[in-house]
Design a protein around this motif. Sequence first.
Motif, PDB file in Angstrom:
ATOM      1  N   SER A 152      30.711 -11.078  37.758  1.00  0.00           N
ATOM      2  CA  SER A 152      31.832 -10.129  37.688  1.00  0.00           C
ATOM      3  C   SER A 152      31.620  -8.969  38.644  1.00  0.00           C
ATOM      4  N   THR A 153      32.710  -8.450  39.155  1.00  0.00           N
ATOM      5  CA  THR A 153      32.699  -7.254  39.997  1.00  0.00           C
ATOM      6  C   THR A 153      33.124  -6.076  39.129  1.00  0.00           C
ATOM      7  N   VAL A 154      32.297  -5.030  39.080  1.00  0.00           N
ATOM      8  CA  VAL A 154      32.558  -3.917  38.166  1.00  0.00           C
ATOM      9  C   VAL A 154      32.947  -2.622  38.876  1.00  0.00           C
ATOM     10  N   THR A 155      33.266  -2.713  40.153  1.00  0.00           N
ATOM     11  CA  THR A 155      33.527  -1.502  40.939  1.00  0.00           C
ATOM     12  C   THR A 155      34.950  -0.963  40.817  1.00  0.00           C
ATOM     13  N   ALA A 156      35.854  -1.707  40.191  1.00  0.00           N
ATOM     14  CA  ALA A 156      37.224  -1.223  40.022  1.00  0.00           C
ATOM     15  C   ALA A 156      37.835  -1.825  38.762  1.00  0.00           C
ATOM     16  N   LEU A 157      37.215  -1.520  37.631  1.00  0.00           N
ATOM     17  CA  LEU A 157      37.694  -2.083  36.367  1.00  0.00           C
ATOM     18  C   LEU A 157      38.682  -1.132  35.693  1.00  0.00           C
ATOM     19  N   VAL A 158      39.700  -1.731  35.072  1.00  0.00           N
ATOM     20  CA  VAL A 158      40.712  -0.980  34.327  1.00  0.00           C
ATOM     21  C   VAL A 158      40.457  -1.213  32.841  1.00  0.00           C
ATOM     22  N   ALA A 159      40.175  -0.142  32.121  1.00  0.00           N
ATOM     23  CA  ALA A 159      39.924  -0.236  30.690  1.00  0.00           C
ATOM     24  C   ALA A 159      41.225  -0.090  29.913  1.00  0.00           C
ATOM     25  N   SER A 160      41.311  -0.827  28.826  1.00  0.00           N
ATOM     26  CA  SER A 160      42.404  -0.673  27.860  1.00  0.00           C
ATOM     27  C   SER A 160      41.779  -0.110  26.597  1.00  0.00           C
ATOM     28  N   PHE A 161      42.279   1.034  26.159  1.00  0.00           N
ATOM     29  CA  PHE A 161      41.657   1.710  25.021  1.00  0.00           C
ATOM     30  C   PHE A 161      42.705   2.411  24.179  1.00  0.00           C
ATOM     31  N   THR A 162      42.319   2.716  22.944  1.00  0.00           N
ATOM     32  CA  THR A 162      43.156   3.535  22.080  1.00  0.00           C
ATOM     33  C   THR A 162      42.347   4.745  21.631  1.00  0.00           C
ATOM     34  N   LEU A 163      43.061   5.831  21.453  1.00  0.00           N
ATOM     35  CA  LEU A 163      42.472   7.100  21.030  1.00  0.00           C
ATOM     36  C   LEU A 163      43.131   7.542  19.729  1.00  0.00           C
ATOM     37  N   ASN A 164      42.530   8.533  19.084  1.00  0.00           N
ATOM     38  CA  ASN A 164      43.204   9.137  17.938  1.00  0.00           C
ATOM     39  C   ASN A 164      44.555   9.670  18.378  1.00  0.00           C
ATOM     40  N   ASP A 165      45.495   9.723  17.453  1.00  0.00           N
ATOM     41  CA  ASP A 165      46.845  10.208  17.729  1.00  0.00           C
ATOM     42  C   ASP A 165      46.806  11.589  18.388  1.00  0.00           C
ATOM     43  N   GLY A 166      47.459  11.706  19.527  1.00  0.00           N
ATOM     44  CA  GLY A 166      47.555  12.990  20.220  1.00  0.00           C
ATOM     45  C   GLY A 166      46.375  13.330  21.102  1.00  0.00           C
ATOM     46  N   ALA A 167      45.374  12.459  21.180  1.00  0.00           N
ATOM     47  CA  ALA A 167      44.183  12.731  21.986  1.00  0.00           C
ATOM     48  C   ALA A 167      44.397  12.274  23.427  1.00  0.00           C
ATOM     49  N   SER A 168      43.564  12.796  24.325  1.00  0.00           N
ATOM     50  CA  SER A 168      43.580  12.396  25.735  1.00  0.00           C
ATOM     51  C   SER A 168      42.144  12.205  26.193  1.00  0.00           C
ATOM     52  N   ALA A 169      41.980  11.509  27.328  1.00  0.00           N
ATOM     53  CA  ALA A 169      40.635  11.229  27.840  1.00  0.00           C
ATOM     54  C   ALA A 169      40.565  11.517  29.329  1.00  0.00           C
ATOM     55  N   LYS A 170      39.386  11.981  29.756  1.00  0.00           N
ATOM     56  CA  LYS A 170      39.116  12.226  31.177  1.00  0.00           C
ATOM     57  C   LYS A 170      37.723  11.727  31.509  1.00  0.00           C
ATOM     58  N   ILE A 171      37.555  11.329  32.764  1.00  0.00           N
ATOM     59  CA  ILE A 171      36.222  11.154  33.341  1.00  0.00           C
ATOM     60  C   ILE A 171      36.149  12.231  34.411  1.00  0.00           C
ATOM     61  N   SER A 172      35.215  13.139  34.240  1.00  0.00           N
ATOM     62  CA  SER A 172      35.168  14.365  35.061  1.00  0.00           C
ATOM     63  C   SER A 172      36.521  15.047  34.923  1.00  0.00           C
ATOM     64  N   SER A 173      37.238  15.246  36.019  1.00  0.00           N
ATOM     65  CA  SER A 173      38.539  15.907  35.930  1.00  0.00           C
ATOM     66  C   SER A 173      39.699  14.924  36.041  1.00  0.00           C
ATOM     67  N   THR A 174      39.396  13.620  36.085  1.00  0.00           N
ATOM     68  CA  THR A 174      40.436  12.604  36.260  1.00  0.00           C
ATOM     69  C   THR A 174      40.929  12.090  34.910  1.00  0.00           C
ATOM     70  N   ALA A 175      42.216  12.297  34.648  1.00  0.00           N
ATOM     71  CA  ALA A 175      42.820  11.792  33.419  1.00  0.00           C
ATOM     72  C   ALA A 175      42.738  10.274  33.411  1.00  0.00           C
ATOM     73  N   GLN A 176      42.423   9.719  32.253  1.00  0.00           N
ATOM     74  CA  GLN A 176      42.309   8.274  32.089  1.00  0.00           C
ATOM     75  C   GLN A 176      43.525   7.749  31.329  1.00  0.00           C
ATOM     76  N   VAL A 177      44.186   6.779  31.908  1.00  0.00           N
ATOM     77  CA  VAL A 177      45.361   6.176  31.282  1.00  0.00           C
ATOM     78  C   VAL A 177      45.012   4.733  30.955  1.00  0.00           C
ATOM     79  N   SER A 178      45.091   4.399  29.688  1.00  0.00           N
ATOM     80  CA  SER A 178      44.768   3.049  29.241  1.00  0.00           C
ATOM     81  C   SER A 178      45.603   2.022  29.983  1.00  0.00           C
ATOM     82  N   GLY A 179      44.914   0.993  30.489  1.00  0.00           N
ATOM     83  CA  GLY A 179      45.594  -0.096  31.179  1.00  0.00           C
ATOM     84  C   GLY A 179      46.036   0.234  32.590  1.00  0.00           C
ATOM     85  N   THR A 180      45.650   1.406  33.100  1.00  0.00           N
ATOM     86  CA  THR A 180      46.112   1.844  34.425  1.00  0.00           C
ATOM     87  C   THR A 180      44.989   2.337  35.339  1.00  0.00           C
ATOM     88  N   THR A 181      44.153   3.253  34.830  1.00  0.00           N
ATOM     89  CA  THR A 181      43.161   3.917  35.672  1.00  0.00           C
ATOM     90  C   THR A 181      41.952   3.020  35.924  1.00  0.00           C
TER      91      THR A 181
END
Length: 125
Positions: free
Chosen positions: A66-95
Motif C-alpha cells: 500500500s501507498t500511504v502518502t496520500a490517504l483519505v480518512a473517513s471518520f466520525t466525531l462527537n456532535d458539533g466537534a471538528s478536527a485539525k492536523i496542525s492548522s489544516t482542517a480535516q474533512v472526513s472522506g475528503t482531506t
Amino acid sequence: WVEVYPNGFKKILYQVNLSVAQISGFANILTYKFLDSLNTGITGGDVTGTIDYAAGTIALTVPAGSTVTALVASFTLNDGASAKISSTAQVSGTTANDFSTPKTYTVTSKYSNTKDFVVTVTVAS
C-alpha cells in the motif's frame, strides 16, 4: 417501564445506555477508517482503525504494498466537534494526508474542549 403500587402510585423507570466516548460535548474521534473506494493506494478492502480513547491513539495496518502518502480518512466525531492536523482542517472522506509518519489530530468539541489523537499507519510486511 412503569411499576404500579397498590396505593395507585406509579414509579416510572428509564434506562439510558451511553458510551462515554459518544456523549455530546466530548472531543473524540468515534470511528476512523480508510475506505478502499477513496484510497487507490490501498487494495483489499476497507481498513478500520483501533481507537484507544485513554491513550489517545488510533492504529491501522494496511495491506503490504500500500501507498500511504496520500490517504483519505473517513471518520466520525462527537456532535458539533471538528478536527485539525496542525492548522489544516480535516474533512472526513475528503482531506488527504501523508501517513508515512504518525499524524496528530486535534479534536475540538462544540464547547471548545480539545483532545489529541495520534494516528499511526503500519504497512503489513
